[in-house]
Design a protein around this motif. Sequence first.
Motif, short mmCIF file in Angstrom:
data_model
loop_
_atom_site.label_atom_id
_atom_site.label_comp_id
_atom_site.label_asym_id
_atom_site.label_seq_id
_atom_site.Cartn_x
_atom_site.Cartn_y
_atom_site.Cartn_z
N ILE A 118 38.68 35.39 40.87
CA ILE A 118 39.08 34.14 40.74
C ILE A 118 38.52 34.00 42.59
O ILE A 118 38.69 34.95 43.79
N ASP A 119 37.32 32.63 41.93
CA ASP A 119 36.65 32.36 43.22
C ASP A 119 36.09 33.65 44.22
O ASP A 119 36.02 33.20 45.12
N GLY A 120 35.85 34.66 42.95
CA GLY A 120 34.53 35.10 43.71
C GLY A 120 36.05 36.62 44.80
O GLY A 120 34.74 38.11 45.03
N VAL A 121 36.86 36.66 44.22
CA VAL A 121 38.03 37.77 44.63
C VAL A 121 38.44 38.46 43.63
O VAL A 121 38.97 38.32 42.60
N PRO A 122 38.22 39.79 44.10
CA PRO A 122 38.52 40.59 42.92
C PRO A 122 39.97 40.68 43.34
O PRO A 122 41.02 41.37 44.49
N PHE A 123 40.88 40.51 41.82
CA PHE A 123 42.12 40.77 41.70
C PHE A 123 43.07 42.29 41.02
O PHE A 123 41.93 41.70 39.88
#
Length: 209
Positions: A118-123
């Motif tokens: 999400i928006d380049g951030v991994p979750f």
Amino acid sequence: PGPVEISAALSSTGFGHVKYDCKKRALFFDRAGIHFDFGGIAKGYAVDRIRVLLQQKGITSGLVQLGGEISAFGEHDGRPWRIGVQDPKDMQALWGVISKKGDLRVSTSGNYRQPLIIDGVPFYHIFSPKTGRPVSDHVLGVTTVSLDAKVSNALLDGAATAITVLGARAGLDFAEKMGIAAIILTEAKDGRIIETRSSCLSDVYSHGD
């Protein structure tokens, strides 16, 4: 979800909402919307049941695997069972190998597969019950082990997830209290993988095979 949604979810989370009546042998929830999710132990439990079914049919040795849940029992033509530990940064490579004759149970919980971006951030898929958010991606993978097979794969499965939430130091203490061994792989700030493991694995575990 934002803070309001996460807070609402956390209000319906935790065993504090579960009551057990010993006389009636019944469970009660103190509020609506509480339910059990057995996803954290389902594969481990399935491996336990399959192993029992095989042994009831007279099978004296074998290996049962469902994803990262593995149960080996009996002889292996005089050779040790060899269970690989995935390299969390290279899906084509092993980080290490557990090698042992006779009964062996292993469970791996990986925080490195299929993150949601999400928006380049991994979750990642393992969440902290305290924060309602994904646990730190610095804990890359946890492997729990029962060398005498006295601990079920269901318990190993749940313990691997719990250790992922706890982190390396507290996780290793937790493993010792549970009577199991653990291999915990975390990522340092410079990108190196750091291995923390139980001392009882020294004779059966090798890194880099």
